[in-house]
Design a protein around this motif. Structure first.
Motif: not given
Ligand SMILES: Nc1ncnc2c1ncn2[C@@H]1O[C@H](COP(=O)(O)OP(=O)(O)OP(=O)(O)O)[C@@H](O)[C@H]1O
Ligand SMILES: [Mg+2]
Lengths: 241, 252, 214
Positions: B20-22, B31-33, B40-41, B69-72, B75, B79, B84
């Motif tokens: 599933c990764q890059k 994005t921070s969803a 959002y999701v 790629q969701d992340m806080p 970060s 990234a 990243k």
């Protein structure tokens, strides 16, 4: 001569613990080295099995021969595995977190002759029936006498030709000591030479044929165990009169 | 045999997860969803929101496949900087500090700062600096956080102990309802969502302070990518696409 | 709101949580074992280095180490967040596992080493056949504690963008405004994982233990 020690000097740093001792062990014999606390008995045994370095000491000079071979050429494990010299160390050092059976089996870890190992196990159980009763018990939970039996039994699993015992009677009830020494006599008759180090001179002299008296690093007297037992000095110092 | 099966399981699981990764030619966008309605999701667990739909359209016009790629939020900048991810769209305002670390696209939308309070809040609040008199909450690392820090705390108008920084706005809203803070400062769009979803809360004041235009964040030195994205943003503005999106997400 | 979907969304992060733990924990164990052996038997110099390693690694919050390891160490190697996060977490855990195993090694060591030497084992053989097996047996109870900590710390990889249980709870909480339900769900999942792991390790401990009174 099976074992021959000549002019052995051992030091711990600046302290000289053995000041040139000499003694012999005849093949098939049962010899004792008696002496008080701090006389250098354990030091002597550690030197023979080449573990003195681990104890923080050093052989300064002198020779140690086994069947005519220079012991200093052997590593501690080859002393056991190649020469068959086993030490039953002071303080019943067994593998406390293993069962009795595991303790005995692991002692034969280097041997390939699995059938003979099984036979030797039977022999140990023959000599010490109590170990068989307790074979799946944790070694930590054995009584003092049983621990000593296990320590001796373990060194039997190596099929040693020379067994060194460091104060096996220490802390044992008189009945257990007699039982244990009786067993040592059996083991000796079955072919192992025994060098017994003891403070309990009375017993040691009764069960052995030859004796040396060690006093603060020097051998002061030697002879047959009977003779040594009759010596007035020994009587006074070790036999309570 | 048993052990081998367990090992196999671990390896398979790991492979499944890495799959599933890059990967290669896709545009990996971070994005921070956790910031509706920007990102959002949705109920099906898919990425949704104003930024998400906009970026999807941009990627479509660039003819690349997008990989989210969701992340806080904290970060994201790093990234992008470390490569990243290829870009980030997460309601980023331009600031000089950020501009030293990453590049920005042209703005695609403009927002205001809002102050939310409980409906029964009756104390004085006529200008933004009045916030200094109350216990404040803010999402950490945002432009609102920066404004409070520079304009209220560093100027001595309020003590830092009266400010609570939250990882996310919804956490701050909970504390607002619980009475642990009096005022929550946030971007006006998510603030509007919070106020509309919760009958006890309302926006009491709005002004454009440090916020304003929001932009897509790109790695330093990605001039080609930047130019192409800027071209598409201009195109989308001219077509009225962005305005339609804003109405869909912010005012419906 | 569709509750089935809500729970399913959070629960589908479990695979990541389990995956991260299954990589981090064994990785930390192998590394921790090697480091603890160097600490106990490696001589003064290595022992010093290990002590410093342990102090530093245990003195920094795991999340900080995770960031440092992820962004700096893996800056050039293109590791996915999942792998980088798992390995970083394993490195963090290695310091704790090193201390656990070191404690066990020391409590076995001394006289056991002597006993092993007197049955003809070399130092290496004694460490391998006597010290390590007994130490690992002793280490199981404190180790299961560490296993629980790693399961819970696995949530930290969310900061790198791994969609595990906690991050999913955060996202669904933000979009549905149901934080309580979301975090309760996540909490229950972590609890179940820790509970099952402890049960399994208890069993292992009992199986490896020698009956005191057969
Ligand atoms: N590791 C050591 N470092 C320094 N000195 C030691 C060490 N081990 C023993 N000694 C000293 O060497 C001398 C002989 O010690 P050894 O242990 O050989 O005596 P022992 O006859 O076995 O006594 P015991 O009957 O008490 O066991 C003692 O004076 C003791 O203090
Ligand atoms: Mg002694």
């Amino acid at each position: 001569m099976l074992l021959s020690i000549k002019d052995l000097f051992v030091t711990y740093g600046a302290i000289e613990a053995l000041h040139g001792i000499s003694f012999d062990g005849e093949e098939g014999g049962i010899v004792t080295l008696i002496g008080a606390n701090g006389a250098g008995k354990s030091t002597t045994l550690w030197s023979i099995v080449r573990q003195i370095k681990e104890m923080g000491g050093k052989v300064d000079s002198g020779s140690m021969e086994f069947k005519g071979e220079d012991l200093s050429k052997y590593s501690p494990h080859d002393v056991v595995n190649k020469l068959g010299i086993t030490l039953v160390p002071e303080g019943r050092r067994v593998f406390s977190n293993m069962s009795v059976l595991e303790n005995l089996k692991i002692a034969a870890f280097g041997r390939k002759d699995k059938e003979d190992v099984a036979q030797d196990l039977e022999r140990v159980f023959g000599i010490f029936p109590r170990l068989e009763e307790r074979k799946s018990q944790l070694a930590d939970l054995l009584s003092g006498g049983e621990l000593q039996m296990l320590a001796v039994g373990r060194s039997l699993m190596n099929r040693g030709s020379l067994m060194l015992l460091d104060e096996p009677s220490m802390g044992l009830a008189p009945i257990l000591v007699q039982e244990l020494f009786g067993n040592l006599a059996t083991i000796n008759k079955e072919g192992s030479t025994i060098l017994l180090v003891e403070q309990n001179a009375h017993l040691a002299l009764r069960y052995t044929t030859k004796a040396y008296v060690l006093e603060t690093g020097t051998i002061t007297l030697s002879g047959s165990s009977e003779e040594v037992g009759k010596n007035p000095e020994v009587k006074k110092a070790y036999l309570g009169g | 045999m048993k052990h081998r099966n367990a090992l196999l399981l671990v390896i398979l699981l790991a492979l499944a997860l890495t799959a599933c990764q890059k990967t290669s030619d896709n545009l990996v966008v971070g994005t921070s969803a956790d910031y509706p309605p920007y990102e959002y999701v949705d109920e099906a667990g898919n990425m949704a929101g104003f930024d998400i739909e906009l970026m999807a359209e941009i990627a479509k016009r660039m003819d690349v496949k997008i990989e989210w790629q969701d992340m806080p939020f904290d970060s994201l900048i790093q990234a992008v900087q470390e490569g990243k991810i290829d870009a980030s769209i997460s309601c980023f305002n331009y600031s000089e500090e950020r501009a030293q670390l990453v590049d920005f696209s042209d703005p695609y939308h403009t927002s205001e700062d809002a102050f939310i309070a409980m409906k029964d809040f009756t104390k004085k609040f006529t200008k933004a600096e009045d916030a200094a008199n109350y216990k404040l909450g803010v999402q950490s690392g945002t432009m609102q956080d920066e404004w409070i820090t520079e304009e209220l705390i560093e100027t001595g108008l309020m003590s830092e102990s009266n400010l609570s920084r939250y990882e996310r706005v919804d956490q701050a809203a909970l504390d607002l309802k619980a009475g642990r803070i009096d005022i929550l400062m946030a971007d006006d769009v998510p603030a509007g969502v919070i106020a509309s979803q919760d009958d006890d809360l309302e926006i009491i004041y709005k002004e454009m302070l440090y916020t304003g235009p929001i932009n897509i964040v790109l790695p330093k030195g990605s001039a080609d990518l930047q130019a192409e994205i800027n071209r598409i943003i201009a195109e989308l503005k001219a077509e009225g696409f962005i305005e339609k999106l804003a109405i869909k997400y912010f005012y419906e | 709101m569709d509750f089935a979907k809500f729970f399913q969304y959070i629960a589908s992060g479990t695979a990541y949580t389990v995956g991260v733990t299954l990589i981090a924990l064994p990785f930390g164990l192998v590394l921790g074992l090697i480091l603890s052996l160097m600490h106990v038997y490696g001589g003064k110099f290595l022992s010093r280095i290990m002590a410093v390693y342990s102090t530093i690694m245990r003195g920094i919050p795991p999340i900080v180490l995770l960031f440092i390891l992820y962004f700096m160490v893996s800056g050039n190697i293109n590791l996915s967040p999942f792998w980088a996060g798992s390995i970083s977490l394993g490195i963090v855990s290695s310091a704790y596992q090193m201390e656990i195993i070191r404690g066990a090694l020391l409590s076995v060591s001394g006289s056991q080493m002597m006993a092993a030497r007197s049955i003809g084992m070399s130092r290496m053989q004694a460490i391998r056949h006597i010290i390590i097996p007994q130490a690992l047996r002793l280490a199981i109870p404190p180790w299961s504690n560490e296993a629980a900590i790693v399961i819970k710390d696995s949530s930290l990889v969310y900061a790198l963008g791994v969609p595990e249980v906690l991050r999913r709870a955060q996202l669904i909480s933000a979009s549905t405004q149901e934080p309580f339900l979301a975090y309760i769900t996540a909490g229950l999942i972590y609890f179940a994982l820790v509970f099952i792991t402890n049960r399994l390790l208890n069993r292992l401990e009992k199986r490896l233990a020698i009956p005191a009174n057969p």
